[in-house]
Design a protein around this motif. Sequence first.
Motif, PDB file in Angstrom:
ATOM      1  N   LEU A 125      45.634  30.834  39.053  1.00  0.00           N
ATOM      2  CA  LEU A 125      45.247  29.581  38.410  1.00  0.00           C
ATOM      3  C   LEU A 125      46.447  28.654  38.428  1.00  0.00           C
ATOM      4  O   LEU A 125      47.566  29.073  38.097  1.00  0.00           O
ATOM      5  CB  LEU A 125      44.795  29.830  36.975  1.00  0.00           C
ATOM      6  N   SER A 185      33.920  29.840  35.128  1.00  0.00           N
ATOM      7  CA  SER A 185      34.856  28.717  35.198  1.00  0.00           C
ATOM      8  C   SER A 185      35.796  28.858  36.390  1.00  0.00           C
ATOM      9  O   SER A 185      36.124  27.871  37.057  1.00  0.00           O
ATOM     10  CB  SER A 185      35.679  28.627  33.905  1.00  0.00           C
ATOM     11  N   PHE A 186      36.224  30.077  36.684  1.00  0.00           N
ATOM     12  CA  PHE A 186      37.078  30.295  37.854  1.00  0.00           C
ATOM     13  C   PHE A 186      36.336  29.893  39.124  1.00  0.00           C
ATOM     14  O   PHE A 186      36.906  29.242  40.012  1.00  0.00           O
ATOM     15  CB  PHE A 186      37.498  31.758  37.931  1.00  0.00           C
ATOM     16  N   GLY A 213      45.970  24.155  35.260  1.00  0.00           N
ATOM     17  CA  GLY A 213      44.638  24.665  34.957  1.00  0.00           C
ATOM     18  C   GLY A 213      43.499  23.956  35.652  1.00  0.00           C
ATOM     19  O   GLY A 213      42.346  24.100  35.238  1.00  0.00           O
ATOM     20  N   VAL A 265      40.454  32.133  31.988  1.00  0.00           N
ATOM     21  CA  VAL A 265      39.252  31.399  32.373  1.00  0.00           C
ATOM     22  C   VAL A 265      38.124  32.398  32.495  1.00  0.00           C
ATOM     23  O   VAL A 265      38.328  33.551  32.883  1.00  0.00           O
ATOM     24  CB  VAL A 265      39.421  30.640  33.714  1.00  0.00           C
ATOM     25  N   SER A 266      36.923  31.998  32.138  1.00  0.00           N
ATOM     26  CA  SER A 266      35.770  32.862  32.353  1.00  0.00           C
ATOM     27  C   SER A 266      35.515  32.976  33.855  1.00  0.00           C
ATOM     28  O   SER A 266      36.013  32.176  34.655  1.00  0.00           O
ATOM     29  CB  SER A 266      34.539  32.297  31.645  1.00  0.00           C
ATOM     30  N   ALA A 283      39.867  24.762  31.890  1.00  0.00           N
ATOM     31  CA  ALA A 283      40.304  26.141  31.995  1.00  0.00           C
ATOM     32  C   ALA A 283      40.158  26.850  30.656  1.00  0.00           C
ATOM     33  O   ALA A 283      40.663  26.414  29.639  1.00  0.00           O
ATOM     34  CB  ALA A 283      41.761  26.192  32.448  1.00  0.00           C
ATOM     35  N   GLY A 284      39.455  27.997  30.676  1.00  0.00           N
ATOM     36  CA  GLY A 284      39.357  28.831  29.501  1.00  0.00           C
ATOM     37  C   GLY A 284      38.271  28.440  28.537  1.00  0.00           C
ATOM     38  O   GLY A 284      38.036  29.142  27.563  1.00  0.00           O
TER      39      GLY A 284
END
Length: 248
Positions: free
Chosen positions: A24, A163-164, A28, A159-160, A200-201
């Motif tokens: 990442l 999300s990634f 982010g 990050v989930s 991010a996250g």
Amino acid sequence: MRLRLPEERPTEPPTGYKIAHPVLSQDGTRAGFTGVSLGGALPYGVVADASCVYGLRHAAPHRRCDCGFHCVHDRSVAEGLLCTAEHRTAVLLKVLVLGRYIRFERGFRYARQRVRTATVGPCACGTTAAALADAGWGRPGWHALAPSCAGCLRGRTSVSLASFARLAGEGLRVVAGAGAGAAAGASGAPERSSTGPGEAGLPPASPPADLGVPELVAEAALLQARLDWFQAQLARLGRRGGGDVGHG
């Protein structure tokens, strides 16, 4: 006489498998991968072109050099690489081999690739991963990530899986592999990729319409884990503050 390699002209791009560490960007906003051996210092995106890691000006892959992307033919061979201690937190990639390539007995060395699917292994505790969290190392400008369940995040940058996939873009699918917690709840279900960058996250402000129940449950579990962590920190600070007042 100079021997020439036989030429192949496939109607569809060949498929291969490899392992890599998810990364990442420091701000982010971007996600990608970094290799586990040659060229591991150069993170790459979902669609990427190879270059000679030795700084030579020839196009990769070159017959007299070992530059270029590498992958193997069989998924099981790539999965076997994840058994070594230094590769336990890597992810399994399914890639399309694009451009020029050299075929070997066990795989390809090639010029261009597209990552189609990234399969994330279980958390270090054995539970199915719900996120990718800071692994404690990285490259300049990039944080290396490792699989983590919601309960093991403990406030780390993360990050989930969905999300990634959104940050990486290019239609990447990120799938959670089976873990000890696969049957414990829906939070261990595989996640599907979506388009458009997300924070991010955290779940995006407007989740894509194609997210299903497993993806939304995974996002909710990740958010709940962070809320629990913040509540624990607030309780700890509250106890410390109360103690200071009592001694004053």
